[in-house]
Motif scaffolding. Structure first.
Motif, PDB file in Angstrom:
ATOM      1  N   ILE A  75       0.867  -1.179   0.000  1.00 45.04           N
ATOM      2  CA  ILE A  75       0.000   0.000   0.000  1.00 45.04           C
ATOM      3  C   ILE A  75       0.899   1.222   0.000  1.00 45.04           C
ATOM      4  O   ILE A  75       1.891   1.274   0.737  1.00 45.04           O
ATOM      5  N   PHE A  76       0.556   2.184  -0.837  1.00 46.89           N
ATOM      6  CA  PHE A  76       1.339   3.409  -0.955  1.00 46.89           C
ATOM      7  C   PHE A  76       0.492   4.588  -0.499  1.00 46.89           C
ATOM      8  O   PHE A  76      -0.704   4.663  -0.798  1.00 46.89           O
ATOM      9  N   ARG A  77       1.134   5.536   0.226  1.00 46.16           N
ATOM     10  CA  ARG A  77       0.453   6.757   0.623  1.00 46.16           C
ATOM     11  C   ARG A  77       1.403   7.938   0.527  1.00 46.16           C
ATOM     12  O   ARG A  77       2.604   7.816   0.824  1.00 46.16           O
ATOM     13  N   SER A  78       0.871   9.066   0.111  1.00 51.42           N
ATOM     14  CA  SER A  78       1.588  10.330   0.189  1.00 51.42           C
ATOM     15  C   SER A  78       1.029  11.073   1.394  1.00 51.42           C
ATOM     16  O   SER A  78      -0.177  11.341   1.472  1.00 51.42           O
ATOM     17  N   ILE A  79       1.893  11.401   2.366  1.00 52.54           N
ATOM     18  CA  ILE A  79       1.447  11.895   3.665  1.00 52.54           C
ATOM     19  C   ILE A  79       2.156  13.189   4.013  1.00 52.54           C
ATOM     20  O   ILE A  79       3.352  13.342   3.759  1.00 52.54           O
ATOM     21  N   SER A  80       1.414  14.120   4.605  1.00 54.66           N
ATOM     22  CA  SER A  80       2.002  15.335   5.152  1.00 54.66           C
ATOM     23  C   SER A  80       1.977  15.243   6.675  1.00 54.66           C
ATOM     24  O   SER A  80       0.917  14.977   7.268  1.00 54.66           O
ATOM     25  N   LEU A  81       3.133  15.436   7.300  1.00 54.81           N
ATOM     26  CA  LEU A  81       3.272  15.293   8.747  1.00 54.81           C
ATOM     27  C   LEU A  81       4.038  16.480   9.324  1.00 54.81           C
ATOM     28  O   LEU A  81       4.774  17.157   8.600  1.00 54.81           O
ATOM     29  N   PRO A  82       3.895  16.724  10.623  1.00 50.58           N
ATOM     30  CA  PRO A  82       4.770  17.717  11.254  1.00 50.58           C
ATOM     31  C   PRO A  82       6.210  17.213  11.206  1.00 50.58           C
ATOM     32  O   PRO A  82       6.443  16.010  11.079  1.00 50.58           O
ATOM     33  N   PRO A  83       7.188  18.093  11.281  1.00 53.58           N
ATOM     34  CA  PRO A  83       8.579  17.650  11.215  1.00 53.58           C
ATOM     35  C   PRO A  83       8.913  16.695  12.358  1.00 53.58           C
ATOM     36  O   PRO A  83       8.664  17.004  13.528  1.00 53.58           O
ATOM     37  N   LEU A  84       9.439  15.521  11.988  1.00 54.76           N
ATOM     38  CA  LEU A  84       9.778  14.500  12.968  1.00 54.76           C
ATOM     39  C   LEU A  84      11.164  13.946  12.667  1.00 54.76           C
ATOM     40  O   LEU A  84      11.527  13.792  11.495  1.00 54.76           O
ATOM     41  N   PRO A  85      11.942  13.602  13.683  1.00 50.15           N
ATOM     42  CA  PRO A  85      13.205  12.923  13.436  1.00 50.15           C
ATOM     43  C   PRO A  85      12.934  11.510  12.920  1.00 50.15           C
ATOM     44  O   PRO A  85      11.853  10.948  13.169  1.00 50.15           O
ATOM     45  N   PRO A  86      13.884  10.914  12.197  1.00 51.95           N
ATOM     46  CA  PRO A  86      13.661   9.598  11.580  1.00 51.95           C
ATOM     47  C   PRO A  86      13.181   8.526  12.550  1.00 51.95           C
ATOM     48  O   PRO A  86      12.289   7.734  12.212  1.00 51.95           O
ATOM     49  N   GLU A  87      13.722   8.495  13.767  1.00 50.68           N
ATOM     50  CA  GLU A  87      13.332   7.438  14.698  1.00 50.68           C
ATOM     51  C   GLU A  87      11.866   7.571  15.114  1.00 50.68           C
ATOM     52  O   GLU A  87      11.155   6.569  15.268  1.00 50.68           O
ATOM     53  N   GLN A  88      11.378   8.797  15.285  1.00 49.93           N
ATOM     54  CA  GLN A  88       9.968   8.995  15.627  1.00 49.93           C
ATOM     55  C   GLN A  88       9.060   8.724  14.430  1.00 49.93           C
ATOM     56  O   GLN A  88       7.953   8.203  14.582  1.00 49.93           O
TER      57      GLN A  88
END
Length: 311
Positions: A75-88
């Protein structure tokens, strides 16, 4: 280098292999019935033999390979998120697919690629656009085992949408141009709408060349009826494409585009005619999406997505 990878696009009726180094190499072969079903491998040994033979006959070099995840495996999604570090971000990804996977989330592996950082008026990062994928672990293991039997080592497996984005980035698609790409498939077809290297929308349509074959088989006693039945399939698909385009334009009135390209299975000339009759767009040849050195390859239109694995 990525270009030395052997890229695989495998579906129910075709196996496509591509490699860009040391020189562009593409091969397409029809698969016998019963080897694949719905993205699952039914005859691993037989399919492995075909891959080994094609690799030998067409002189593909090296062991490292990449795969477009078949339908039903990802499953593929294009998502907008708040800035997060890679581990989070990795911790958060499974939750972004919860509505799509239900209680089956543990059966999937998750990955992402950063598409764009969006900044506010002060220059601070306000949000991040990512391309996210969930891949079925068991299916991934099946394909890795298949390719291993053929003497290959799987190093990358991505959905079709991500392969297209990689291709757009490699050919430096113009950021001021919105375009559509219609991929004619076996069991289903797809339309992608993109601007520059940004995939803005995509839709899977459950009509493909298999429906054309069924129309031909059902009307084989009368050539005129056969032609009519086939045209009806192409026009049904053209109408679905038009609906997708119109919905996108309704949702994005500030974006205008009137250009599209075609790729995928052979024999899409009647589809091309039906779509262009239904939607007054200007056709761009698939060569506009090809990496350098591939324009003269006869199989390039069929192997367009697989090329996105190797760029």
């Amino acid at each position: 280098m990525g270009r030395s990878l052997i890229g695989f696009d495998i579906n129910q009726n075709k196996l496509r292999m591509v490699q860009l180094l040391p020189a562009p190499l593409m091969a397409v072969e029809a698969l016998p019935e019963g080897l694949m079903e719905g993205g699952r491998i039914l005859q691993t040994e037989k399919l492995g033999e075909i891959i080994r033979r094609m690799r030998r006959e067409h002189r593909f070099a090296g062991r490292r390979c990449a795969l477009i995840l078949p339908d039903g495996c990802s499953i593929f999604r294009s998502i907008s998120l708040p800035p997060l570090p890679p581990e989070q971000l990795k911790i958060r990804l499974p939750g972004e697919f919860r509505d799509y996977l239900g209680g089956d989330g543990m059966a999937y592996a998750y990955d992402y690629a950063l598409e764009e950082l969006r900044r506010d008026e002060t220059g601070e990062v306000a949000s991040m656009d990512i391309l996210a994928a969930a891949a079925h672990k068991e299916s991934m293991e099946e394909y890795a085992a298949l390719l291993s039997r053929a003497g290959l080592h799987l190093v990358r497996a991505i959905p079709r949408e991500m392969a297209l984005v990689r291709l757009l980035r490699a050919v430096d698609a113009r950021p001021d141009r919105a375009r559509a790409l219609v991929e004619f498939g076996c069991a289903r077809s797809r339309i992608y709408i993109y601007r520059g290297t940004h995939l803005m929308a995509s839709k899977v349509i459950d009509i493909g060349c298999r429906d054309v074959d069924r129309a031909m088989a059902g009307e084989k006693e009368n050539s005129a009826e056969t032609a009519t039945a086939c045209r009806e399939v192409y026009h049904s698909l053209a109408l679905e494409i038009m609906k997708t385009v119109n919905f996108f334009l309704y949702e994005n009135p500030q974006i205008e585009f009137q250009e599209l390209s075609f790729c995928g299975e052979e024999g899409w000339e009647p589809l091309r005619e039906a779509v262009l009759e239904t939607i007054p767009f200007r056709e761009l040849p698939p060569e506009t999406l090809l990496p350098a050195g591939c324009a003269g390859e006869a199989a390039a239109g069929q192997c367009l997505m697989a090329l996105g694995l190797s760029v």
